[in-house]
Design a protein around this motif. Structure first.
Motif, PDB file in Angstrom:
ATOM      1  N   THR A 425      39.857  32.079  29.413  1.00 47.69           N
ATOM      2  CA  THR A 425      39.191  31.109  29.854  1.00 47.69           C
ATOM      3  C   THR A 425      39.108  30.106  29.328  1.00 47.69           C
ATOM      4  N   LEU A 517      45.324  35.404  40.290  1.00 46.86           N
ATOM      5  CA  LEU A 517      43.643  34.827  39.843  1.00 46.86           C
ATOM      6  C   LEU A 517      44.086  33.891  38.713  1.00 46.86           C
ATOM      7  N   GLY A 522      40.491  31.526  38.164  1.00 45.10           N
ATOM      8  CA  GLY A 522      39.168  32.533  39.249  1.00 45.10           C
ATOM      9  C   GLY A 522      38.465  32.301  37.604  1.00 45.10           C
ATOM     10  N   SER A 523      36.852  32.777  37.591  1.00 43.00           N
ATOM     11  CA  SER A 523      36.593  32.752  36.139  1.00 43.00           C
ATOM     12  C   SER A 523      36.307  33.913  35.469  1.00 43.00           C
ATOM     13  N   GLU A 524      35.791  33.704  34.485  1.00 43.36           N
ATOM     14  CA  GLU A 524      35.817  34.960  33.410  1.00 43.36           C
ATOM     15  C   GLU A 524      35.116  35.876  34.053  1.00 43.36           C
ATOM     16  N   LEU A 525      34.236  35.682  34.658  1.00 41.39           N
ATOM     17  CA  LEU A 525      33.389  36.902  35.768  1.00 41.39           C
ATOM     18  C   LEU A 525      34.279  37.738  36.239  1.00 41.39           C
ATOM     19  N   ASP A 526      35.549  36.637  37.234  1.00 44.67           N
ATOM     20  CA  ASP A 526      36.180  36.900  38.376  1.00 44.67           C
ATOM     21  C   ASP A 526      36.936  37.877  37.744  1.00 44.67           C
ATOM     22  N   LEU A 527      37.665  37.809  36.629  1.00 45.89           N
ATOM     23  CA  LEU A 527      38.841  38.094  35.656  1.00 45.89           C
ATOM     24  C   LEU A 527      38.621  39.622  35.171  1.00 45.89           C
ATOM     25  N   ALA A 529      36.164  41.564  36.915  1.00 45.32           N
ATOM     26  CA  ALA A 529      35.578  42.122  37.868  1.00 45.32           C
ATOM     27  C   ALA A 529      37.114  43.110  38.491  1.00 45.32           C
ATOM     28  N   LEU A 530      38.581  42.086  38.093  1.00 43.23           N
ATOM     29  CA  LEU A 530      39.826  42.334  39.119  1.00 43.23           C
ATOM     30  C   LEU A 530      40.224  43.773  38.118  1.00 43.23           C
TER      31      LEU A 530
END
Length: 563
Positions: A425, A517, A522-527, A529-530
């Protein structure tokens, strides 16, 4: 049992703990007095106990650490503190002197009056360790002749300065020769102590020198305040700096040749302060910094991911973390592994930390127009296979590096971010296109350095279950099959309980799913989590594994991973 009070010291304690009978203890004590030797010597002579048994008992009874003198390097002993009185009359051996703490070895820790006298005469805090008397006797015998040739520092005034370990011949007078010796010895002591930096700091009423050891600053000596100008001048002369210029910061380098034939480089930085020039030396010891990749502290799954990424013919590997987190050491470990005759490697750094034979290293010189970006452009015309950029600071450098990774080059670099997902990000926020990131970045490593528990004195510690759960351990992990360890402190670790540091890593391979993603915004949180779903160990989780293995303490881990 009234006769027991005729016994003194260790003899009395042995009887009280029922390790010796009163009659045997009295007999050994009288024999020792008759022949003029210590009680411990006569006890061993009688064959009643072995040296190891006596040492273990004394350590447990009086709560002092047990120390093995076989680990001692005679060259590293604080020779200025060694004299006949300590060696022969009191059977005390100074082991180390760090700051205001003097560590002494003894086989009889009941000599409290001697310890107090030693502390009074030196102005130092005395730390006692217990050793086996036979080993102590052999070492004293080896030192006996040497001790006679050294001025007995403890018999007189300690003087205005406290001397660090190894100061056998340095006189802190104000002549230039003594200043040269003082500076030289401080540099040697810094190397031998495993320090990463040496700080020379002038204040209104004191002048002090501190070493950064395992990430912690420790004061080692306070030279006379009147020496601050001479010390600064000496350091600037050997670093090829302008000794007349005291108004602006300066940067330089110096090289110190060691007796064993190797040389250590120092990066020197001066800074004008209110009471004089503060000078900080960064120790650039290539022999200590070039670790093998598998010794960095990576977990097995992380190590596999790293080897796969750096073996690819192209792509970018990014190492992130705050200043002092070991990023440079990791990068050099990768380059050292890849440094082969058939590979062309070029680096651009600010500054060049360690000289690596076989690698083309360029130092940034912005005044001359040599920036990261301009050096990278020049590299790409030099038929490179591998490029290392010391730090990506701007969009121009990032753009060139990413294009190089897309056109058949392996690229290594660093960023200052808190974790691996935040790196992606951060690059997006700098203006990089999501498609370019997804197609060029192969691996991101976030790291911290945690102090490693001393293997000689670490001990199990009781931590409430709630604290372990709060730190990140799962309920099923607290099954009693392991114990957390904590620091204690001994002569080996200079009383800190820690010796050396170990890396804590978060390794994020950019898989196809991660790449998709990124392109989807995708956001930092999304990255994050994945990545965890794909098996990534975050910094805290990777550190908890080291706590379970006893490599570091929970308190240390929480301190270095609490972002």
């Amino acid at each position: 049992m009234e006769d027991v009070f005729e016994l003194v010291g260790l003899a009395q304690t042995l009887v009280q703990h029922q390790r010796l009978s009163l009659q045997v203890a009295m007999q050994i004590q009288r024999q020792a007095a008759a022949v003029g030797i210590s009680f411990v010597e006569q006890l061993l002579e009688s064959g009643t106990m072995t040296a190891l048994e006596v040492a273990r008992f004394a350590s447990q009874a009086f709560g002092y650490p047990l120390f093995d003198l076989q680990e001692v390097d005679m060259v590293q002993l604080p020779q200025a503190m060694v004299n006949e009185t300590l060696l022969s009359d009191n059977r005390l051996l100074p082991l180390s002197l760090r700051g205001n703490r003097l560590c002494v070895a003894t086989s009889d820790p009941t000599q409290s009056a001697v310890f107090h006298t030693l502390a009074f005469k030196t102005g130092l805090s005395v730390d006692v360790v217990v050793v086996e008397d036979d080993k102590l006797a052999r070492l004293i015998e080896r030192l006996h002749g040497h001790a006679r040739s050294i001025a007995p520092t403890l018999d007189g005034d300690v003087g205005e300065a406290r001397e660090p370990a190894g100061f056998a011949s340095v006189s802190l007078e104000t002549d230039d020769v003594s200043v040269v010796k003082l500076v030289h010895q401080l540099l040697l002591d810094g190397i031998n102590s495993g320090a990463s930096d040496i700080h020379f700091e002038p204040y209104e009423k004191i002048y002090r020198v501190r070493y950064r050891i395992d990430g912690q600053l420790k004061e080692v000596v306070q030279p006379p305040l009147g020496l601050k100008e001479r010390i600064a001048s000496r350091l600037k002369v050997v670093s090829r700096l302008d000794i007349a210029e005291k108004r602006v910061p300066q940067d330089g380098r110096l090289k110190l040749a060691l007796p064993e034939g190797r040389a250590v480089d120092f990066r020197v930085s001066t800074l004008p302060t209110l009471f004089g020039e503060k000078i900080v030396l960064r120790i650039l010891d290539s022999s200590a910094s070039l670790l093998a990749v598998d010794r960095l502290g990576l977990e097995p799954s992380q190590l596999t991911a790293v080897h796969q990424a750096i073996a690819k013919p192209n792509g970018m590997v990014l190492v992130t973390g705050p200043t002092g987190s070991g990023k440079t050491v990791s990068l050099y470990a990768f380059l050292h592994l890849l440094n082969q005759a058939e590979v062309n490697i070029a680096t651009v750094e600010d500054p060049v930390e360690i000289n690596l034979p076989g690698i083309n290293q360029v130092a940034v010189n912005e005044k001359a127009g040599l920036t990261f970006a301009s050096a990278l452009r020049a590299f790409l015309r030099q038929d490179p296979d591998i490029l290392m950029v010391g730090e990506i600071r701007d969009i121009e450098t990032a753009d060139i590096a990413i294009k190089a990774a897309q056109t058949g080059h392996r690229v290594f670099s660093t960023l200052h971010t808190n974790n691996a997902p935040a790196t992606l990000t951060r690059l997006l926020n700098m203006g990089m296109a999501a498609f370019n990131l997804a197609s060029s970045v192969s691996l991101i490593i976030a790291q911290r350095l945690a102090r490693r528990l001393c293997e000689h004195c670490k001990q199990p510690e009781t931590i409430p279950r709630e604290a372990l759960l709060s730190a990140g351990f799962a309920e099923e992990e607290l099954d009693g099959s392991w114990l957390p360890f904590g620091p204690r402190g001994c002569a080996q670790c200079r009383g800190s309980g820690y010796r050396g540091r170990i890396g804590v890593f978060e390794v994020l391979p950019v898989s196809e799913a991660i790449a998709r993603l990124i392109m989807q915004g995708g956001s930092e949180l999304d990255l994050a989590a994945l990545a965890r779903a794909e098996g990534m160990l975050d910094l805290r989780r990777a550190g908890l594994l080291k706590v379970k293995r006893g490599s570091t303490s929970l308190a240390e881990l929480v301190a270095v991973t609490s972002d």
